[in-house]
Design an enzyme around this catalytic site. Structure first.
Site, PDB file in Angstrom:
ATOM      1  N   HIS A  64       0.845  -1.195   0.000  1.00  0.00           N
ATOM      2  CA  HIS A  64       0.000   0.000   0.000  1.00  0.00           C
ATOM      3  C   HIS A  64       0.879   1.243   0.000  1.00  0.00           C
ATOM      4  O   HIS A  64       0.730   2.107  -0.846  1.00  0.00           O
ATOM      5  CB  HIS A  64      -0.946   0.003   1.199  1.00  0.00           C
ATOM      6  CG  HIS A  64      -2.002   1.059   1.124  1.00  0.00           C
ATOM      7  ND1 HIS A  64      -3.129   1.043   1.907  1.00  0.00           N
ATOM      8  CD2 HIS A  64      -2.099   2.187   0.367  1.00  0.00           C
ATOM      9  CE1 HIS A  64      -3.884   2.103   1.619  1.00  0.00           C
ATOM     10  NE2 HIS A  64      -3.267   2.803   0.694  1.00  0.00           N
ATOM     11  N   GLU A 120       0.336   7.819  -3.536  1.00  0.00           N
ATOM     12  CA  GLU A 120       1.267   7.520  -2.444  1.00  0.00           C
ATOM     13  C   GLU A 120       2.425   8.511  -2.409  1.00  0.00           C
ATOM     14  O   GLU A 120       2.836   8.957  -1.338  1.00  0.00           O
ATOM     15  CB  GLU A 120       1.783   6.081  -2.562  1.00  0.00           C
ATOM     16  CG  GLU A 120       0.726   5.031  -2.293  1.00  0.00           C
ATOM     17  CD  GLU A 120       0.113   5.185  -0.917  1.00  0.00           C
ATOM     18  OE1 GLU A 120       0.854   5.183   0.089  1.00  0.00           O
ATOM     19  OE2 GLU A 120      -1.126   5.320  -0.832  1.00  0.00           O
ATOM     20  N   HIS A 124       2.306  11.033   0.672  1.00  0.00           N
ATOM     21  CA  HIS A 124       3.282  10.625   1.680  1.00  0.00           C
ATOM     22  C   HIS A 124       4.726  10.918   1.282  1.00  0.00           C
ATOM     23  O   HIS A 124       5.518  11.418   2.082  1.00  0.00           O
ATOM     24  CB  HIS A 124       3.125   9.129   1.969  1.00  0.00           C
ATOM     25  CG  HIS A 124       1.755   8.730   2.401  1.00  0.00           C
ATOM     26  ND1 HIS A 124       1.228   9.076   3.622  1.00  0.00           N
ATOM     27  CD2 HIS A 124       0.786   8.015   1.762  1.00  0.00           C
ATOM     28  CE1 HIS A 124       0.007   8.584   3.742  1.00  0.00           C
ATOM     29  NE2 HIS A 124      -0.290   7.936   2.613  1.00  0.00           N
TER      30      HIS A 124
END
Length: 250
Positions: A64, A120, A124
């Site tokens: 993930h 992602e 992040h």
């Protein structure tokens, strides 16, 4: 546990040294490295969208992402809009990512891993540029995934994706036995309301050089006994389309 699947923590850590192109110290406290079980998505929705045929053909845990966290339970997000995802910077990694970092779910049909990778990094990755550039961020995820095979770890302890129910602590202890630290386990629910294994969280220091005890974990979403749903079937796409057709008419 047999020799071929034993994962020794210090050997993994020695092989996962990440160089930094910047000198500023991270302003976050640790990382979650998160993997999810596709069957838990498919089972919660009565269907899902499988990855392209060029991707991973054998159901397995999927990456993930790698998420920076603060010790107080919050996290940084979308930190730098000047350095957004650029697939040309990871062109040499794409073939591996298509096998280990695919996206499932009714919200992504047809499946498009690029959307997940973009999300992602933008959410992040842009917050950890004191540690990673885009290439090293994705490469680090892949190196961990190459070394840690959660499905093999669980199967070694008799925990299999067969719609059976297993103790939450049994699952956590199997992973702790392999890597030296207890994971966090996140559950979702199947269509009948049973709690099931969805995501595994591993905690790392803020340079991803060593495993650490998780300051807090998302175990509150689980019950003491949880379901390990079966692997997604190849006809999940057709089932998904039927679900979406019914949704669109209501």
């Amino acid at each position: 546990m047999t020799g071929g699947i034993i994962i020794v923590s210090f050997l993994i850590l020695q092989s996962l040294v990440v160089s930094s192109s910047q000198t500023a110290a991270p302003d976050f406290n640790f990382f979650y490295w998160v993997n999810y079980w596709p069957g838990a998505i498919c089972d919660s929705q009565k269907g899902c969208c499988p990855p392209p045929t060029k991707g991973n053909k054998s159901p397995d845990f999927m990456i993930h992402g790698l998420w920076p966290q603060f010790i107080n339970g919050t996290w940084p997000a979308f930190c730098d809009q000047t350095n957004l995802f650029d697939i040309s910077k990871i062109s040499d990694l794409v073939s591996k990512m298509e096998r280990k970092w695919t996206e499932w779910g009714v919200w992504v049909c047809p499946s498009n891993e690029t959307n997940l990778w973009e999300h992602e990094w933008n959410k992040h990755g842009t917050c950890v540029q004191s540690v990673f550039d885009q290439h090293s961020y994705f490469h680090t995820n892949l190196k961990f995934r190459q070394k840690i095979n959660f499905l093999s770890i669980l199967k070694q302890k008799g925990i299999k994706p067969n719609d059976g129910f297993y103790g939450l602590n049994e699952i956590k202890n199997a992973i702790k036995c392999a890597i030296g630290f207890a994971p966090g386990i996140e559950c979702n629910e199947d269509v009948e309301g049973n709690k099931q294994l969805f995501q595994i969280y591993i905690c790392l220091d803020n340079y991803t050089k060593e495993f650490v005890e998780c300051p807090y974990v998302p175990d509150k979403s689980c019950t003491s006994t949880i379901k390990f749903p079966k692997s997604p079937e190849k006809d999940s796409l057709g089932e998904h389309l039927s679900v979406m057709a019914s949704v669109s008419t209501t």
